[in-house]
Motif scaffolding. Structure first.
Motif, PDB file in Angstrom:
ATOM      1  N   TYR A 198      14.054  36.498  -0.508  1.00 10.55           N
ATOM      2  CA  TYR A 198      14.930  37.444   0.170  1.00 10.55           C
ATOM      3  C   TYR A 198      16.079  37.877  -0.745  1.00 10.55           C
ATOM      4  O   TYR A 198      16.405  39.070  -0.822  1.00 10.55           O
ATOM      5  N   LEU A 199      16.679  36.919  -1.438  1.00 12.41           N
ATOM      6  CA  LEU A 199      17.732  37.296  -2.379  1.00 12.41           C
ATOM      7  C   LEU A 199      17.156  38.054  -3.572  1.00 12.41           C
ATOM      8  O   LEU A 199      17.770  39.006  -4.067  1.00 12.41           O
ATOM      9  N   MET A 200      15.985  37.636  -4.053  1.00 10.94           N
ATOM     10  CA  MET A 200      15.389  38.345  -5.184  1.00 10.94           C
ATOM     11  C   MET A 200      15.018  39.779  -4.807  1.00 10.94           C
ATOM     12  O   MET A 200      15.136  40.689  -5.628  1.00 10.94           O
ATOM     13  N   LYS A 201      14.593  39.982  -3.579  1.00  5.46           N
ATOM     14  CA  LYS A 201      14.289  41.346  -3.114  1.00  5.46           C
ATOM     15  C   LYS A 201      15.560  42.197  -3.119  1.00  5.46           C
ATOM     16  O   LYS A 201      15.546  43.355  -3.549  1.00  5.46           O
ATOM     17  N   ASN A 202      16.665  41.600  -2.682  1.00  2.00           N
ATOM     18  CA  ASN A 202      17.918  42.336  -2.673  1.00  2.00           C
ATOM     19  C   ASN A 202      18.395  42.632  -4.084  1.00  2.00           C
ATOM     20  O   ASN A 202      18.918  43.719  -4.362  1.00  2.00           O
ATOM     21  N   LEU A 203      18.205  41.672  -5.005  1.00  2.00           N
ATOM     22  CA  LEU A 203      18.578  41.896  -6.404  1.00  2.00           C
ATOM     23  C   LEU A 203      17.755  43.038  -7.000  1.00  2.00           C
ATOM     24  O   LEU A 203      18.290  43.889  -7.727  1.00  2.00           O
ATOM     25  N   LYS A 204      16.476  43.091  -6.677  1.00  2.00           N
ATOM     26  CA  LYS A 204      15.612  44.170  -7.163  1.00  2.00           C
ATOM     27  C   LYS A 204      16.109  45.525  -6.674  1.00  2.00           C
ATOM     28  O   LYS A 204      16.182  46.495  -7.443  1.00  2.00           O
ATOM     29  N   GLU A 205      16.479  45.582  -5.401  1.00  2.00           N
ATOM     30  CA  GLU A 205      16.972  46.838  -4.842  1.00  2.00           C
ATOM     31  C   GLU A 205      18.284  47.253  -5.498  1.00  2.00           C
ATOM     32  O   GLU A 205      18.518  48.437  -5.776  1.00  2.00           O
ATOM     33  N   ALA A 206      19.150  46.283  -5.770  1.00  2.00           N
ATOM     34  CA  ALA A 206      20.431  46.589  -6.412  1.00  2.00           C
ATOM     35  C   ALA A 206      20.229  47.090  -7.839  1.00  2.00           C
ATOM     36  O   ALA A 206      20.915  48.014  -8.293  1.00  2.00           O
ATOM     37  N   ALA A 207      19.276  46.488  -8.564  1.00  2.00           N
ATOM     38  CA  ALA A 207      19.001  46.914  -9.936  1.00  2.00           C
ATOM     39  C   ALA A 207      18.427  48.329  -9.961  1.00  2.00           C
ATOM     40  O   ALA A 207      18.816  49.163 -10.801  1.00  2.00           O
ATOM     41  N   GLU A 208      17.524  48.608  -9.039  1.00  2.00           N
ATOM     42  CA  GLU A 208      16.929  49.942  -8.988  1.00  2.00           C
ATOM     43  C   GLU A 208      17.977  50.991  -8.611  1.00  2.00           C
ATOM     44  O   GLU A 208      17.949  52.112  -9.128  1.00  2.00           O
ATOM     45  N   ALA A 209      18.909  50.612  -7.743  1.00  2.00           N
ATOM     46  CA  ALA A 209      19.966  51.553  -7.362  1.00  2.00           C
ATOM     47  C   ALA A 209      20.872  51.867  -8.538  1.00  2.00           C
ATOM     48  O   ALA A 209      21.448  52.969  -8.607  1.00  2.00           O
ATOM     49  N   ARG A 210      20.991  50.942  -9.468  1.00  2.00           N
ATOM     50  CA  ARG A 210      21.778  51.171 -10.673  1.00  2.00           C
ATOM     51  C   ARG A 210      20.985  51.897 -11.758  1.00  2.00           C
ATOM     52  O   ARG A 210      21.534  52.237 -12.807  1.00  2.00           O
ATOM     53  N   GLY A 211      19.705  52.103 -11.518  1.00  2.00           N
ATOM     54  CA  GLY A 211      18.868  52.778 -12.496  1.00  2.00           C
ATOM     55  C   GLY A 211      18.397  51.871 -13.613  1.00  2.00           C
ATOM     56  O   GLY A 211      17.977  52.345 -14.677  1.00  2.00           O
ATOM     57  N   HIS A 212      18.445  50.568 -13.406  1.00  2.00           N
ATOM     58  CA  HIS A 212      18.013  49.590 -14.407  1.00  2.00           C
ATOM     59  C   HIS A 212      17.080  48.588 -13.750  1.00  2.00           C
ATOM     60  O   HIS A 212      17.447  47.442 -13.485  1.00  2.00           O
ATOM     61  N   SER A 213      15.867  49.001 -13.455  1.00  2.00           N
ATOM     62  CA  SER A 213      14.937  48.134 -12.740  1.00  2.00           C
ATOM     63  C   SER A 213      14.640  46.851 -13.511  1.00  2.00           C
ATOM     64  O   SER A 213      14.308  45.829 -12.900  1.00  2.00           O
ATOM     65  N   PHE A 214      14.788  46.863 -14.832  1.00  2.00           N
ATOM     66  CA  PHE A 214      14.524  45.655 -15.621  1.00  2.00           C
ATOM     67  C   PHE A 214      15.644  44.625 -15.456  1.00  2.00           C
ATOM     68  O   PHE A 214      15.541  43.516 -15.980  1.00  2.00           O
ATOM     69  N   TRP A 215      16.708  44.959 -14.751  1.00  2.00           N
ATOM     70  CA  TRP A 215      17.759  43.987 -14.432  1.00  2.00           C
ATOM     71  C   TRP A 215      17.443  43.194 -13.163  1.00  2.00           C
ATOM     72  O   TRP A 215      18.255  42.375 -12.725  1.00  2.00           O
ATOM     73  N   ALA A 216      16.297  43.421 -12.567  1.00  2.00           N
ATOM     74  CA  ALA A 216      15.931  42.759 -11.315  1.00  2.00           C
ATOM     75  C   ALA A 216      15.449  41.336 -11.583  1.00  2.00           C
ATOM     76  O   ALA A 216      14.332  40.942 -11.236  1.00  2.00           O
ATOM     77  N   ARG A 217      16.310  40.559 -12.200  1.00  2.00           N
ATOM     78  CA  ARG A 217      15.983  39.168 -12.551  1.00  2.00           C
ATOM     79  C   ARG A 217      17.285  38.404 -12.699  1.00  2.00           C
ATOM     80  O   ARG A 217      18.341  38.983 -12.926  1.00  2.00           O
ATOM     81  N   ALA A 218      17.192  37.107 -12.524  1.00  2.00           N
ATOM     82  CA  ALA A 218      18.339  36.255 -12.818  1.00  2.00           C
ATOM     83  C   ALA A 218      18.323  35.927 -14.306  1.00  2.00           C
ATOM     84  O   ALA A 218      17.267  35.961 -14.950  1.00  2.00           O
TER      85      ALA A 218
END
Length: 481
Positions: A309-329
């Motif tokens: 659930y948190l990783m899904k939210n992180l993915k959405e936040a990264a995509e909103a910033r235009g950096h989908s490759f940031w969707a990771r810890a």
């Protein structure tokens, strides 16, 4: 049982109480268990108190009260000092040994005593009520204002959703009311048994752990995939995975049931404050340093955002910033017991201060603040007109490094070039919630003597928190310790 002298307690009371000024507590224990462990008071200034079978001290940064109250039975009266025998202990009541500062003009300091964690058993029954009654009578006789007690989610809603059993707490509250004492109540939505000072085991409700067996992602998770079942992940705050309810709906229903069940105690002014549990140990933080996962002081801890659930939210936040490759810890943060210089992320000049690092840490800490915001909003709705408080953990180790890694993994985005506590204070002010901060009594010199390698600075941390733009709020409504 160890006992405070009336003179000692009365010396803490210069003026009548304000509505929301209160204390953090001594522990009251039964029988052969360890007697009162710690007493903490708040009076609108930084201060703390510590009480055990040998001494009670109240210390403040600019005011202090220091005195010895109880001595072991081996130390019978000496030098003509009057000693009052209480059980196996003796209470020294010697004005000549009191080193007192003038409290004139300061707010009244109410004194509350923390009841044992296991005062209510798993069947929601009051344990040894006659023993407790006698102990409360002693506390009342020496001028204690009230008691603080945890209302455990795992006891009250143990078996079925919204199947609340408040019977043991009702009997306890009636005893407290009959003695004309006050109550501070903690809404404890976490497990008891895995932390320092826990002497009982109270798990989360059985129906919740059943869900967790099928869906372990309801718990906080570290990078190795180890689950922490002390409390629920904030990732399900708004996800209906708890038999049709979200986590915050579950918390609200519990608080609302408590408010309805104990209406007479609210209306009668017996319940003076509600502290709202917001995470592990009831604290607003991620469970980044769990001892049951091998952490030892002063390890930096680990990020706890690997549930889906948190990783899904992180993915959405990264995509909103235009950096989908940031969707990771981050993958270069070491382990629970690493030191900052051993990691690529937390070392001086490390990735914590890169564009990606700042994005991740902002997201991680924002989730913490948002969780507190959601739950406290509902707490104010449930307990309208009652003072509420929230507890924030004082992560003081590695404070003298640039990255403050232990704070970062706990969710406090507070490196040396950023104030990570201002957003938390702003959120608390929004909900008119008092701050209960957990390391006010610590001294930096003591930490250096025990663990010089930890680069700890609790006094610096307290100074920072108390120096935010919201200092009026923090001190004005009672600075909780």
């Amino acid at each position: 049982m160890s006992q405070l002298s009336a003179q000692a307690l009365n010396s803490l009371r210069p003026r009548p109480p304000s509505a929301c000024s209160s204390t953090r507590m001594a522990s009251l224990s039964y029988g052969t268990q360890t007697p009162i462990a710690s007493l903490k008071v708040s009076s609108g200034f930084w201060g703390s108190a510590e009480f055990n079978s040998c001494r009670l001290s109240v210390l403040g940064s600019d005011r202090s009260l220091n005195f010895s109250v109880v001595r072991d039975s081996a130390e019978r009266s000496e030098g003509g000092v009057a000693m009052e025998t209480v059980g196996d202990n003796q209470v020294e009541d010697s004005p000549g040994k009191l080193e007192e500062r003038d409290f004139t003009g300061t707010p009244y300091v109410p004194v509350y005593v923390m009841l044992p964690l296991g005062v209510i058993n798993m069947n929601c029954e009051l344990v040894e009520p006659e023993v407790l009654l006698n102990q409360l009578k002693v506390l009342k006789s020496v001028g204690v204002d009230g008691v603080m007690v945890d209302c455990w989610w795992g006891i009250v809603e143990a078996h079925n959703p919204q199947g609340y059993n408040w019977s043991g707490y009702k009997r306890l509250f009636q005893i407290v009311r009959d003695l004309n004492l006050k109550l501070q109540v903690v809404m404890s939505f976490h497990e008891c048994g895995g932390n320092v000072g826990d002497d009982v085991h109270i798990p989360l409700p059985h129906w919740v752990t059943e869900i967790g067996q099928k869906n372990p992602d309801i718990y906080f998770t570290d990078k190795e995939g180890k689950r922490n079942n002390e409390c629920l992940t904030w990732g399900i705050d708004k996800v209906r995975v708890l038999r049709g309810r979200t986590a915050v709906e579950v918390y609200f229903d519990y608080m609302r049931s408590f408010r309805v069940e104990f209406d007479e105690f609210f209306e009668g002014g017996i319940i003076s404050e509600i502290e709202v549990g917001l995470g592990p140990c009831g604290e607003l933080r991620y469970p980044s340093y769990p001892e049951n996962h091998g952490w030892k002081y002063p390890g930096i801890g680990e990020f706890q955002c690997y549930d889906r659930y948190l990783m899904k939210n992180l993915k959405e936040a990264a995509e909103a910033r235009g950096h989908s490759f940031w969707a990771r810890a981050p993958d270069n943060t070491g382990s629970y017991n690493s030191q900052p210089h051993e990691t690529g992320f937390f070392r001086d000049g490390g990735d914590y201060d890169s564009y990606y690092g700042r994005f991740f840490l902002n997201w991680y800490s924002r989730f913490l603040v948002d969780h507190g915001d959601r739950v406290l909003a509902l707490a104010n709705l449930a307990f309208e007109g009652t003072c509420i408080a929230a507890k924030v953990s004082g992560i003081h180790w590695w404070y003298k490094t640039a990255s403050h890694p232990a704070e970062l993994t706990a969710g406090f985005y507070n490196p040396c070039n950023r104030d990570g506590y201002a957003p938390i204070a702003a959120m608390l002010k929004k909900h008119e919630a008092a701050l209960n901060f957990t390391c006010v009594e610590m001294r930096t010199l003591d930490q250096h003597e025990g663990f010089p390698e930890a680069l700890a600075d609790p006094e610096g941390l307290v100074w920072q928190v108390a120096s935010t733009d919201l200092i009026y709020f923090l001190l004005g409504s009672g600075f909780y310790i």
